[in-house]
Design an enzyme around this catalytic site. Structure first.
Site, PDB file in Angstrom:
ATOM      1  N   CYS A  63       4.655 -11.468  -0.458  1.00  0.00           N
ATOM      2  CA  CYS A  63       3.247 -11.330  -0.838  1.00  0.00           C
ATOM      3  C   CYS A  63       2.677 -12.676  -1.324  1.00  0.00           C
ATOM      4  O   CYS A  63       3.337 -13.384  -2.090  1.00  0.00           O
ATOM      5  CB  CYS A  63       3.135 -10.279  -1.938  1.00  0.00           C
ATOM      6  SG  CYS A  63       1.421  -9.941  -2.394  1.00  0.00           S
ATOM      7  N   CYS A  67       1.460 -12.295  -9.054  1.00  0.00           N
ATOM      8  CA  CYS A  67       1.609 -11.369 -10.191  1.00  0.00           C
ATOM      9  C   CYS A  67       2.950 -11.633 -10.886  1.00  0.00           C
ATOM     10  O   CYS A  67       4.011 -11.514 -10.247  1.00  0.00           O
ATOM     11  CB  CYS A  67       1.533  -9.933  -9.702  1.00  0.00           C
ATOM     12  SG  CYS A  67       0.143  -9.672  -8.576  1.00  0.00           S
ATOM     13  N   CYS A  70       6.125  -9.206 -10.616  1.00  0.00           N
ATOM     14  CA  CYS A  70       6.490  -8.533  -9.361  1.00  0.00           C
ATOM     15  C   CYS A  70       7.668  -9.171  -8.635  1.00  0.00           C
ATOM     16  O   CYS A  70       7.771 -10.401  -8.542  1.00  0.00           O
ATOM     17  CB  CYS A  70       5.262  -8.500  -8.447  1.00  0.00           C
ATOM     18  SG  CYS A  70       5.503  -7.436  -7.007  1.00  0.00           S
ATOM     19  N   CYS A 107       3.131   8.394  -1.828  1.00  0.00           N
ATOM     20  CA  CYS A 107       2.430   7.140  -2.132  1.00  0.00           C
ATOM     21  C   CYS A 107       3.067   6.006  -1.342  1.00  0.00           C
ATOM     22  O   CYS A 107       4.273   5.767  -1.477  1.00  0.00           O
ATOM     23  CB  CYS A 107       2.542   6.810  -3.610  1.00  0.00           C
ATOM     24  SG  CYS A 107       2.011   8.136  -4.673  1.00  0.00           S
ATOM     25  N   CYS A 138      -1.433   8.948  -0.884  1.00  0.00           N
ATOM     26  CA  CYS A 138      -1.888   7.860  -1.754  1.00  0.00           C
ATOM     27  C   CYS A 138      -1.418   6.551  -1.130  1.00  0.00           C
ATOM     28  O   CYS A 138      -0.333   6.512  -0.545  1.00  0.00           O
ATOM     29  CB  CYS A 138      -1.293   8.023  -3.149  1.00  0.00           C
ATOM     30  SG  CYS A 138      -1.745   6.668  -4.267  1.00  0.00           S
ATOM     31  N   CYS A 198      -6.523   6.064  -8.567  1.00  0.00           N
ATOM     32  CA  CYS A 198      -5.300   5.981  -9.366  1.00  0.00           C
ATOM     33  C   CYS A 198      -5.270   4.564  -9.917  1.00  0.00           C
ATOM     34  O   CYS A 198      -5.135   3.605  -9.150  1.00  0.00           O
ATOM     35  CB  CYS A 198      -4.086   6.261  -8.484  1.00  0.00           C
ATOM     36  SG  CYS A 198      -2.512   6.005  -9.327  1.00  0.00           S
ATOM     37  N   ARG A 270       0.516   9.229 -15.653  1.00  0.00           N
ATOM     38  CA  ARG A 270       1.849   9.160 -15.039  1.00  0.00           C
ATOM     39  C   ARG A 270       2.789   8.252 -15.819  1.00  0.00           C
ATOM     40  O   ARG A 270       2.481   7.073 -16.050  1.00  0.00           O
ATOM     41  CB  ARG A 270       1.753   8.673 -13.587  1.00  0.00           C
ATOM     42  CG  ARG A 270       3.138   8.605 -12.933  1.00  0.00           C
ATOM     43  CD  ARG A 270       3.087   8.257 -11.460  1.00  0.00           C
ATOM     44  NE  ARG A 270       2.261   9.178 -10.731  1.00  0.00           N
ATOM     45  CZ  ARG A 270       1.361   8.807  -9.821  1.00  0.00           C
ATOM     46  NH1 ARG A 270       1.207   7.554  -9.531  1.00  0.00           N
ATOM     47  NH2 ARG A 270       0.639   9.707  -9.197  1.00  0.00           N
TER      48      ARG A 270
HETATM   49  N1  SAM Z   1       0.195  -5.131  -3.614  1.00  0.00           N
HETATM   50  C1  SAM Z   1      -0.557  -4.062  -4.125  1.00  0.00           C
HETATM   51  C2  SAM Z   1      -1.229  -4.379  -5.421  1.00  0.00           C
HETATM   52  O1  SAM Z   1      -0.692  -5.166  -6.193  1.00  0.00           O
HETATM   53  O2  SAM Z   1      -2.277  -3.832  -5.672  1.00  0.00           O
HETATM   54  C3  SAM Z   1       0.216  -2.792  -4.277  1.00  0.00           C
HETATM   55  C4  SAM Z   1       1.657  -2.786  -4.724  1.00  0.00           C
HETATM   56  S1  SAM Z   1       1.958  -3.252  -6.418  1.00  0.00           S
HETATM   57  C5  SAM Z   1       3.693  -3.477  -6.405  1.00  0.00           C
HETATM   58  C6  SAM Z   1       1.604  -1.808  -7.363  1.00  0.00           C
HETATM   59  C7  SAM Z   1       1.711  -1.876  -8.857  1.00  0.00           C
HETATM   60  O3  SAM Z   1       3.074  -1.756  -9.253  1.00  0.00           O
HETATM   61  C8  SAM Z   1       1.256  -3.118  -9.572  1.00  0.00           C
HETATM   62  O4  SAM Z   1      -0.119  -3.156  -9.728  1.00  0.00           O
HETATM   63  C9  SAM Z   1       1.953  -3.000 -10.920  1.00  0.00           C
HETATM   64  O5  SAM Z   1       1.136  -2.320 -11.845  1.00  0.00           O
HETATM   65  C10 SAM Z   1       3.197  -2.177 -10.590  1.00  0.00           C
HETATM   66  N2  SAM Z   1       4.421  -2.996 -10.717  1.00  0.00           N
HETATM   67  C11 SAM Z   1       4.826  -3.948  -9.867  1.00  0.00           C
HETATM   68  N3  SAM Z   1       5.971  -4.519 -10.274  1.00  0.00           N
HETATM   69  C12 SAM Z   1       6.304  -3.912 -11.445  1.00  0.00           C
HETATM   70  C13 SAM Z   1       7.380  -4.075 -12.360  1.00  0.00           C
HETATM   71  N4  SAM Z   1       8.333  -4.992 -12.188  1.00  0.00           N
HETATM   72  N5  SAM Z   1       7.428  -3.285 -13.444  1.00  0.00           N
HETATM   73  C14 SAM Z   1       6.446  -2.355 -13.646  1.00  0.00           C
HETATM   74  N6  SAM Z   1       5.416  -2.166 -12.799  1.00  0.00           N
HETATM   75  C15 SAM Z   1       5.321  -2.929 -11.722  1.00  0.00           C
HETATM   76 FE1  SF4 Z   2       1.767  -8.675  -4.269  1.00  0.00          FE
HETATM   77 FE2  SF4 Z   2       3.359  -7.617  -6.096  1.00  0.00          FE
HETATM   78 FE3  SF4 Z   2       1.023  -8.593  -6.819  1.00  0.00          FE
HETATM   79 FE4  SF4 Z   2       1.106  -6.334  -5.356  1.00  0.00          FE
HETATM   80  S1  SF4 Z   2       1.876  -6.602  -7.445  1.00  0.00           S
HETATM   81  S2  SF4 Z   2      -0.253  -8.086  -5.053  1.00  0.00           S
HETATM   82  S3  SF4 Z   2       2.901  -6.767  -4.095  1.00  0.00           S
HETATM   83  S4  SF4 Z   2       2.733  -9.772  -5.948  1.00  0.00           S
END
Ligand code: SAM
Ligand code: SF4
Ligand code: DTB
Length: 329
Positions: A63, A67, A70, A107, A138, A198, A270
């Protein structure tokens, strides 16, 4: 005990929650806060039912976003192998298994900043296919423009997940490749297109108590609050910027769940990522505080989840069971 009067969410002129209201609730003696949350919970939901969703990563890793929490950001050395968008038939096969395992909502998540035009046909086929299995659908695919949101809604997508993650103030400490305002814009596009929203966030990213309260206020004060509010406990990912973030105090975690329940009385709250690290007792307390939705299965997107055996035993001990889909809607 303080008497707390919840703001009715179906008033024509809806009053907004203030920071003062929210702080007062958050800081109540725990027993009073839990009593209030459970009382509100019971007026809107069966307290012994949990909505069960199952997650699938339809496009993993690589990606472009940064973030800090992530595993899937290409900008962090997390060691995750990137893969292409999954074939539609494979997604449907996984969805069938999830349905047999008791999930009522499927989802699908993609590690994208936003979906590319060339991917939309496959994504739409996934929505239609899962819908045809009789499950709620979802997706979480990153930012959507109004046209993409409308296409997904027309295909039958019930919910779109797009988390605000933290407070507006703290957002840029966690993500620099997009803004809090970008997040709100997608949520507004989703709502305008007629889908259910959501949206929630993550605790344990080094944010303050005020950031957690402000995050909930942003959600609760939306013109229509999200129908589903995932509260994730950070799963620390080795190699990510937040790998060593300080852990959340479990009682503070429960307080946030209770506050979410009180501020958004009719939303599903949730208990999302991080259950593997939680004790059964902490999960039980979160359900008492008003959490009434979970992810089932042994995997989230890339990280572990408790799995069927552990959850089945826990739910038996607690006397809770799966909420069935209301097909009358
Ligand atoms: N890429 C898309 C986005 O960021 O909108 C969708 C997938 S993203 C992985 C979905 C959500 O998962 C993130 O917004 C975050 O809130 C949650 N998430 C991701 N990594 C996480 C982690 N290590 N621990 C807890 N929540 C996490
Ligand atoms: Fe990409 Fe992870 Fe951020 Fe979603 S949460 S936009 S998958 S880096
Ligand atoms: C949400 O709030 N949590 C889910 C879902 N929405 C998409 C994702 C949790 C991801 C946990 C880390 C992982 O599996 O990589």
């Amino acid at each position: 005990m303080n008497v707390v009067v919840p703001v009715p969410q179906d008033d024509k002129v809806r009053s907004l929650w203030t920071r003062e209201d929210a702080e007062r609730l958050y800081n109540l003696p725990l027993n009073d806060l839990l009593f209030e949350a459970q009382t509100i919970h019971r007026t809107h939901f069966d307290p012994n039912k949990l909505q069960m969703s199952r997650l699938l990563s339809i496009k993993t890793g690589g990606c472009p976003e940064d973030c800090g929490y992530c595993s899937q950001s290409a900008l962090a050395p997390t060691g995750l192998k990137a893969s292409k968008l999954m074939e539609v038939e494979r997604v449907l096969a996984e969805a069938r298994k999830a349905k047999d395992g008791g999930a009522t909502r499927y989802c699908m998540g993609a590690a994208w900043r936003s979906p590319k035009e060339r991917d939309m046909d496959m994504v739409i086929a996934m929505v239609e296919g899962v819908k045809a299995l009789g499950m709620e659908t979802c997706m979480t695919l990153g930012m959507l423009d109004p046209f993409q949101a409308k296409r997904l809604a027309t295909a039958g997508l019930d919910y779109y997940n797009h988390n605000i993650d933290t407070s507006e103030r703290y957002y840029s400490e966690i993500i620099t490749t997009r803004t809090f305002a970008d997040r709100l814009e997608t949520l507004s596009n989703v709502r305008e297109a007629g889908m259910k929203v959501c949206a929630g966030g993550i605790l344990g990213m080094g944010e303050s108590e005020g950031d957690r309260i402000d995050m909930l206020l942003t959600l609760a004060n939306m013109t229509v609050p999200p129908e589903s509010v995932p509260i994730n406990m950070l799963i620390p990912i080795p190699g990510s910027r937040l790998a060593n973030a300080p852990k959340v105090d479990p009682i503070e975690f429960v307080r946030v769940i209770a506050l979410a329940r009180i501020l958004m009385p009719t939303s599903y709250v949730r208990l999302s990522a991080g259950r593997t690290e939680m004790s059964d007792e902490l999960q039980a307390m979160c359900f008492f505080a008003g959490a009434n939705s979970i992810f089932i299965g042994d995997c989230l997107l890339t990280a572990d989840n408790p799995g069927e055996d552990h959850d089945t035993a826990l739910f038996r001990r607690l006397g809770v069971s799966a909420e069935e889909l209301d097909t009358a809607q």
